[in-house]
Motif scaffolding. Structure first.
Motif, PDB file in Angstrom:
ATOM      1  N   ARG A   1       0.842  -1.190   0.000  1.00 30.07           N
ATOM      2  CA  ARG A   1       0.000   0.000   0.000  1.00 30.07           C
ATOM      3  C   ARG A   1       0.878   1.241   0.000  1.00 30.07           C
ATOM      4  O   ARG A   1       0.638   2.206  -0.713  1.00 30.07           O
ATOM      5  CB  ARG A   1      -0.873  -0.042   1.246  1.00 30.07           C
ATOM      6  CG  ARG A   1      -1.980   0.957   1.189  1.00 30.07           C
ATOM      7  CD  ARG A   1      -2.664   1.021   2.537  1.00 30.07           C
ATOM      8  NE  ARG A   1      -3.769   1.965   2.476  1.00 30.07           N
ATOM      9  CZ  ARG A   1      -4.972   1.646   2.022  1.00 30.07           C
ATOM     10  NH1 ARG A   1      -5.218   0.425   1.600  1.00 30.07           N
ATOM     11  NH2 ARG A   1      -5.923   2.559   1.985  1.00 30.07           N
ATOM     12  N   PHE A   2       1.897   1.156   0.796  1.00 30.33           N
ATOM     13  CA  PHE A   2       2.817   2.280   0.931  1.00 30.33           C
ATOM     14  C   PHE A   2       3.489   2.628  -0.392  1.00 30.33           C
ATOM     15  O   PHE A   2       3.631   3.772  -0.779  1.00 30.33           O
ATOM     16  CB  PHE A   2       3.885   1.883   1.958  1.00 30.33           C
ATOM     17  CG  PHE A   2       4.361   3.045   2.760  1.00 30.33           C
ATOM     18  CD1 PHE A   2       3.814   3.294   4.026  1.00 30.33           C
ATOM     19  CD2 PHE A   2       5.322   3.906   2.271  1.00 30.33           C
ATOM     20  CE1 PHE A   2       4.238   4.365   4.768  1.00 30.33           C
ATOM     21  CE2 PHE A   2       5.747   4.986   3.008  1.00 30.33           C
ATOM     22  CZ  PHE A   2       5.205   5.224   4.269  1.00 30.33           C
ATOM     23  N   LEU A   3       3.901   1.570  -1.100  1.00 26.12           N
ATOM     24  CA  LEU A   3       4.616   1.751  -2.362  1.00 26.12           C
ATOM     25  C   LEU A   3       3.692   2.339  -3.427  1.00 26.12           C
ATOM     26  O   LEU A   3       4.098   3.176  -4.228  1.00 26.12           O
ATOM     27  CB  LEU A   3       5.180   0.414  -2.824  1.00 26.12           C
ATOM     28  CG  LEU A   3       6.099   0.432  -4.022  1.00 26.12           C
ATOM     29  CD1 LEU A   3       7.418   1.109  -3.648  1.00 26.12           C
ATOM     30  CD2 LEU A   3       6.370  -0.985  -4.526  1.00 26.12           C
ATOM     31  N   GLY A   4       2.450   1.853  -3.414  1.00 28.08           N
ATOM     32  CA  GLY A   4       1.449   2.393  -4.315  1.00 28.08           C
ATOM     33  C   GLY A   4       1.657   2.097  -5.780  1.00 28.08           C
ATOM     34  O   GLY A   4       1.352   2.922  -6.635  1.00 28.08           O
ATOM     35  N   GLY A   5       2.197   0.937  -6.123  1.00 35.98           N
ATOM     36  CA  GLY A   5       2.358   0.581  -7.535  1.00 35.98           C
ATOM     37  C   GLY A   5       1.526  -0.636  -7.892  1.00 35.98           C
ATOM     38  O   GLY A   5       0.741  -1.120  -7.073  1.00 35.98           O
ATOM     39  N   ASP A   6       1.733  -1.140  -9.103  1.00 35.58           N
ATOM     40  CA  ASP A   6       1.050  -2.356  -9.524  1.00 35.58           C
ATOM     41  C   ASP A   6       1.634  -3.542  -8.765  1.00 35.58           C
ATOM     42  O   ASP A   6       2.668  -3.437  -8.097  1.00 35.58           O
ATOM     43  CB  ASP A   6       1.205  -2.580 -11.024  1.00 35.58           C
ATOM     44  CG  ASP A   6       0.531  -1.459 -11.808  1.00 35.58           C
ATOM     45  OD1 ASP A   6      -0.368  -0.814 -11.235  1.00 35.58           O
ATOM     46  OD2 ASP A   6       0.949  -1.219 -12.965  1.00 35.58           O
ATOM     47  N   ILE A   7       0.963  -4.686  -8.918  1.00 33.99           N
ATOM     48  CA  ILE A   7       1.348  -5.827  -8.095  1.00 33.99           C
ATOM     49  C   ILE A   7       1.544  -7.079  -8.933  1.00 33.99           C
ATOM     50  O   ILE A   7       0.729  -7.395  -9.792  1.00 33.99           O
ATOM     51  CB  ILE A   7       0.274  -6.112  -7.007  1.00 33.99           C
ATOM     52  CG1 ILE A   7       0.344  -5.034  -5.909  1.00 33.99           C
ATOM     53  CG2 ILE A   7       0.489  -7.452  -6.350  1.00 33.99           C
ATOM     54  CD1 ILE A   7      -0.707  -4.007  -6.010  1.00 33.99           C
ATOM     55  N   LEU A   8       2.668  -7.762  -8.666  1.00 29.47           N
ATOM     56  CA  LEU A   8       2.854  -9.099  -9.227  1.00 29.47           C
ATOM     57  C   LEU A   8       2.607 -10.059  -8.080  1.00 29.47           C
ATOM     58  O   LEU A   8       3.373 -10.124  -7.124  1.00 29.47           O
ATOM     59  CB  LEU A   8       4.286  -9.252  -9.770  1.00 29.47           C
ATOM     60  CG  LEU A   8       4.558 -10.551 -10.517  1.00 29.47           C
ATOM     61  CD1 LEU A   8       3.740 -10.612 -11.804  1.00 29.47           C
ATOM     62  CD2 LEU A   8       6.035 -10.700 -10.836  1.00 29.47           C
ATOM     63  N   TYR A   9       1.489 -10.765  -8.173  1.00 28.52           N
ATOM     64  CA  TYR A   9       1.068 -11.591  -7.043  1.00 28.52           C
ATOM     65  C   TYR A   9       1.552 -13.025  -7.227  1.00 28.52           C
ATOM     66  O   TYR A   9       1.352 -13.636  -8.265  1.00 28.52           O
ATOM     67  CB  TYR A   9      -0.461 -11.529  -6.918  1.00 28.52           C
ATOM     68  CG  TYR A   9      -0.987 -12.259  -5.706  1.00 28.52           C
ATOM     69  CD1 TYR A   9      -0.447 -11.997  -4.430  1.00 28.52           C
ATOM     70  CD2 TYR A   9      -1.999 -13.199  -5.820  1.00 28.52           C
ATOM     71  CE1 TYR A   9      -0.930 -12.651  -3.324  1.00 28.52           C
ATOM     72  CE2 TYR A   9      -2.484 -13.852  -4.708  1.00 28.52           C
ATOM     73  CZ  TYR A   9      -1.943 -13.582  -3.464  1.00 28.52           C
ATOM     74  OH  TYR A   9      -2.402 -14.253  -2.366  1.00 28.52           O
TER      75      TYR A   9
END
Lengths: 328, 228, 509
Positions: B195-203
């Protein structure tokens, strides 16, 4: 720590648990009391007639045996010490730990034995041993030896009984010329080993042509291995004798038993055991003739024996010469 | 389009991970999932320490697969041991200018400037073992910044730190990234970091499978599960 | 705790039993200098060779890597006499190199001299050094190798930032251990040195105790020796971390920097040389032992059993003491800690013969030494190997104390509870490894007290020496083979036990 304590405690108690029978404690050198040495056989034979428990306690080699006695001093547990070398008799006498044995036994030695404390039980001549199949011309004298390019391995006189024997032998035979002999022998000597085992091992590996040992050494190879190639070089200058002796300690409380053991040691039974287990000549010839390999090839008048009193002086002189002459 | 992984398969021993994502310049990407699912493997593959077996890794439409780690536009910070223990903080940082860079007057200026930026100027002459874990992380970041690589990979570099400290460092890093137009790839198993980073996510789904999510989609789908 | 002062204590015991003078003769000074010289050179060469070789092993994967490392473990278990005989078998008058020279009509080269001493000492110590330095390479974090690649380090920087710091840390203590070993034996130097010129102090001590019965000389010599050795020990402590005898080597190859053909070739060459070098003694023992294995009489089984018992006792005693000692050392403050550490490590600084004599003098009035020679051999072996197990245990103890010391204290745990409930379970694997090392070491060791006391019950090395002392060289090789197999298999069992080493890592990191 607790376990350590328990173990120590155990070591204190364990002797107390042993069954009590009159026991005779005999200190000897290590190789006397190996499973294949004379120790076990002599023990068995003696115990059959004495209703006692003969206990051999071994201590390194012959030199370590004397060291052990010296360290223990008055507190020694030994009743008899077996295997002291005639060349350290004076040292042994100085400890004042031995008493006359009160025995009067005729022996078959090349020399007259007159000592009331130390009793010989076997003996031998120091000699160089060669492999006759490899060394065709076995030297007949020290002179021939040092003039040849034969490769020898000897023992260090500072740490080995035969090594000490060799320097005494040369010192006695050559006197003031011994330095020159050593200097000439220097290039024959491949290396010097701390003990007999290392030297003999090197010789058997073929690293040297000859090794300092005893005239009886070939007998082992002949009898135990059916190997007839090993030959003792018989020198014109004569051969130094090593006489192995036994003595009763001063502190023993079992003098009578100790005395009977000494007598037994010279008995026919013991004397016929010793040659083919300890590979030395018997001090008193047993009735049954010994194998041919034990024929003594050194003439009686070529036997060199050093009066014990003269040995300490001769030793320090010989050591000095040796240290200076062998520059390796 | 800046960094693009096209059906990449990265092998680490007997284990291989597949991934597929795009990262635009100045954007961030979080590699998120439970431990043991291959997050670090992907990082090592991207930075060149593990080979990419299948697919393609592109940067500005050129392939990176055959490049050595040093030649990739990527710098990586490991979980630990980012610094050499026998040399000072400043000497560690100066290595970012080049492997044989020394503390010349000119270099000193650069190093001190970057150390001030991460609030470590006072500690410049101390050995890594004599400063705190958080400070060590900042030293590593300082060195990384000197290398001027457009993409920064972080392999849970602050996992030993507490959350407040960690978010402080992240905050610092993100603000620097914004200024210098850097992209950050952050590996984490902590949803708060994401959340802090606020970028897209590779899950990371496990068994070497991954799925790429746009930030909004991910938060919509997983907000309940991870309470982000 | 008393163990820490055993070395000095034994000299005092000798002093009490002798007349003493501080005067050192010309002869003694000469051999003292030779002793230090050959020890220094042997240690230097062993270490210098071990560095490139261990690096080659570290950075390459090749079949047999595991076997090679295991073989290195047991090399220092072999009796010295056997090592000497194998050196001579290979490099001696009838060895292969000389046969080749002879075949082409050249003069044969003599091994005897300084070169012989060095070859003998290197053969014994090189595997040991390689093994220890290998654990040094493995101590470099893999992140640093990656960092080096990322930062584009050249060979020079690579050495400067990764390798050199590690080497500085571990080399001095490895050097010291080898140096001490080379100074405290005399057979190798004398036999392979070829004459009385190659006399080490240990021979003079032997002469004075055994031949001259002059304990004063022995005490003087070993006092001087002890002082010099302890100085060296302190210096090496100061500049280095103690060597970490990593219990289990996880043999991974770090592919850290591109290697060219030449380096690849050199790597291969050095690993191959080591492999040949250290497999020579086992191969020779095997070849000479196998044909005679059936001629060995059944007495050997009791000797085998005795050896196992002695080794077990030694390892148990050792571990009890070293665990308590490590526990105490990590608790102590700086100066007392240093004294305690130096004291304990000085156990390997003193002539084994002096120690044996002192123990003998101290005990023979109270204990029947010959009746209990096996128990004593085990005890003494156990105590003498404490420095080795301490090097294994101390790092772990330090780590645990650093991490949990305050918690343990605030919880008010008793020392007993701390040892048995915290340190013991956490240190399970290092402790098992230390146990195994001491076990293997004392299987191969003659035991110093044996010189003065022996009963009929012999151990395997004693049996071997007795065979050699009775013309039975062939059987001795067969016993040496048994000894080797025993040592190898005990290490094998342990290394298998250390399969879970990673588990330990997790617990400690």
């Amino acid at each position: 720590m607790k376990i350590l304590f328990a173990i120590l405690l155990f070591t204190f108690i364990s002797p107390l648990l042993a069954e009590e029978k009159t026991s005779l404690i005999v200190y000897t050198y290590d190789s006397f009391n190996t499973e294949w040495g004379p120790g076990p056989k002599i023990e068995k034979a003696f115990e059959e007639g004495c209703n006692c428990d003969l206990k051999f306690v071994s201590a390194g080699d012959g030199a370590a045996l004397l060291a052990k006695i010296r360290l223990e001093g008055e507190k020694t547990k030994a009743d008899v010490v077996l295997g002291l070398d005639s060349n350290v008799l004076e040292e042994a006498r100085k400890t004042k730990l031995f008493l006359p044995n009160g025995l009067n036994i005729e022996l078959d030695l090349p020399i007259q034995w007159k000592d009331d404390t130390f009793l010989p039980f076997d003996w031998g001549f120091f000699a160089f041993i060669f492999d006759g199949s490899k060394t065709k011309k076995i030297p007949q004298s020290f002179k021939e030896l040092v003039d040849s390019d034969i490769r020898l391995v000897i023992q260090d006189p500072r740490s080995s009984t035969p090594g000490l024997g060799l320097i005494l032998w040369i010192q006695k035979v050559f006197g003031s010329d011994s330095k020159a002999v050593w200097e000439k022998m220097s290039d024959n000597i491949v290396t010097v080993t701390p003990g007999w085992s290392e030297a003999y091992g090197l010789f058997l590996e073929g690293e040297a042509d000859g090794v300092l040992s005893y005239t009886t050494s070939p007998a082992y190879h002949i009898i135990a291995e059916k190997d007839f190639s090993k030959k003792a070089a018989i020198f014109k200058e004569g051969h130094l004798m090593q006489i192995e002796v036994a003595a009763i300690t001063a502190k023993t409380s079992k003098r009578k038993l100790a005395k009977s053991f000494m007598t037994f040691l010279i008995s026919d039974t013991a004397q016929s055991i010793i040659p083919t287990t300890n590979w030395m000549y018997p001090a008193k010839n047993p009735k049954l003739a010994l194998p041919e390999a034990f024929d003594i090839k050194v003439a009686k008048d070529k036997a060199i024996y050093l009066q014990p009193k003269s040995v300490p002086d001769l030793t320090s002189k010989a050591l000095q010469v040796w240290k200076l002459a062998i520059r390796k | 389009m800046q960094l693009c992984a096209k059906k990449c398969s990265i092998k680490n021993g007997n284990f291989s991970v597949n991934c597929d994502f795009v990262l635009k310049k100045g954007n961030h990407l979080a590699l998120f999932g439970p431990s043991g699912t291959g997050k670090s493997t992907v990082l090592l593959g991207l930075s060149g320490f593990l080979p990419i077996r299948e697919g393609e890794l592109l940067y500005k439409n050129k392939t990176l697969s055959s490049l050595e780690p040093k030649d990739r536009p990527i710098d990586i910070l490991f979980q630990e041991n980012n610094l050499f223990p026998h040399i000072s903080v400043a000497q560690n940082v100066v290595l970012g200018l080049g492997p044989s860079a020394r503390m010349t007057n000119q270099n000193k200026e650069i190093v001190y400037k970057i150390l001030k930026k991460v609030n470590l100027f006072e500690e410049k002459d101390r050995l890594p073992e004599n400063i705190s874990g958080g400070q060590r992380s900042r030293v590593a970041i300082a060195r990384s910044l000197l290398r001027k690589k457009p993409i920064l990979l972080l392999d849970e570099p602050f996992s030993a730190l507490d959350f407040v400290l960690k978010s402080d460092i992240l905050k610092l890093l993100i603000s620097i990234a914004k200024k210098d137009k850097l992209s950050i790839l952050l590996v984490s198993h902590d949803p708060r970091d994401i959340r802090f980073l606020g970028g897209d996510i590779l899950y990371f789904l496990g068994k070497g499978k991954t799925k790429f999510y746009k930030k909004d989609v991910f938060h919509k789908e997983f907000s309940k599960k991870f309470e982000v | 705790m008393g163990v820490s002062f055993l070395s000095l204590g034994s000299i005092i015991i000798l002093l009490v039993n002798s007349q003493f003078s501080f005067f050192i003769s010309h002869y003694e000074r000469e051999i003292l200098i030779f002793t230090l010289f050959q020890g220094f050179l042997s240690a230097l060469l062993s270490v210098c060779l071990a560095i490139p070789i261990s690096r080659s092993i570290f950075r390459n994967n090749f079949p047999g890597k595991n076997i090679l490392v295991r073989l290195m473990n047991v090399m220092f278990v072999l009796p010295v006499l056997i090592v000497i005989l194998t050196v001579i078998k290979i490099f001696g008058f009838n060895g292969t190199p000389n046969q080749i020279l002879d075949f082409f009509g050249f003069e044969k080269i003599s091994i005897y001299g300084l070169q012989g001493i060095l070859i003998g000492h290197i053969l014994i110590n090189l595997p040991f050094a390689v093994r220890l330095i290998l654990s040094g390479w493995l101590m470099i974090p893999s992140e640093h190798f990656r960092l080096a690649r990322q930062l584009n380090f050249s060979r020079k920087e690579y050495f400067k930032y990764l390798e050199l710091p590690m080497l500085i840390k571990i080399i001095p203590s490895i050097f010291t251990i080898i140096f001490l070993f080379c100074c405290l034996t005399f057979s190798i130097a004398l036999i392979l040195g070829g004459g009385p010129g190659s006399t080490t102090l240990e021979l003079a001590i032997y002469q004075s105790i055994i031949f001259d019965g002059n304990l004063g000389v022995a005490a003087r010599l070993s006092l001087y020796q002890l002082i010099i050795m302890i100085l060296i020990l302190i210096i090496s402590f100061k500049i280095s971390a103690k060597p970490v005898f990593e219990n289990s080597l996880i043999l991974k190859a770090e592919n850290y920097i591109a290697k060219n053909r030449l380096q690849q070739g050199l790597d291969f060459l050095s690993v191959a040389t080591l492999a040949i070098f250290i497999s020579m003694p086992p191969i020779i023992i095997f070849c000479k032992g196998i044909p005679n294995i059936f001629s060995v009489e059944t007495f050997v089984f009791s000797a085998l059993l005795n050896s196992l018992l002695v080794a077990f006792l030694a390892a148990t005693v050792n571990l009890c003491i070293s665990v308590v000692l490590s526990f105490t050392i990590v608790k102590e403050e700086s100066l007392r800690k240093l004294v305690l550490e130096i004291g304990t490590f000085s156990l390997i600084c003193i002539s084994p013969l002096v120690l044996g004599t002192a123990i003998f003098l101290a005990l023979f009035k109270y204990i029947d030494i010959s009746e209990n020679s096996l128990v004593l051999t085990g005890l003494v072996n156990g105590i003498l190997t404490i420095p080795f197990s301490l090097t294994i245990l101390l790092p772990g103890f330090v780590k645990i104390t650093k991490r949990y010391g305050h918690i343990m204290r605030s919880l008010g745990l008793s020392n007993f509870k701390q040892i048995f409930e915290i340190y013991f379970p956490l240190m399970k694997f290092p402790i098992r490894f230390a146990f195994a090392l001491v076990f293997a070491l004392s299987i191969g060791d003659l035991g110093i007290i044996v010189l003065f006391s022996g009963s009929e019950s012999s151990t395997l090395p004693m049996y071997l020496y007795r065979l050699m002392g009775s013309y039975r060289m062939d059987e001795a090789y067969a016993v040496a083979l048994l000894l080797l197999i025993l040592a190898l298999s005990s290490f094998w069992i342990i290394e298998k036990g250390f399969y879970y080493a990673t588990l330990r890592k997790k617990m400690l990191n």
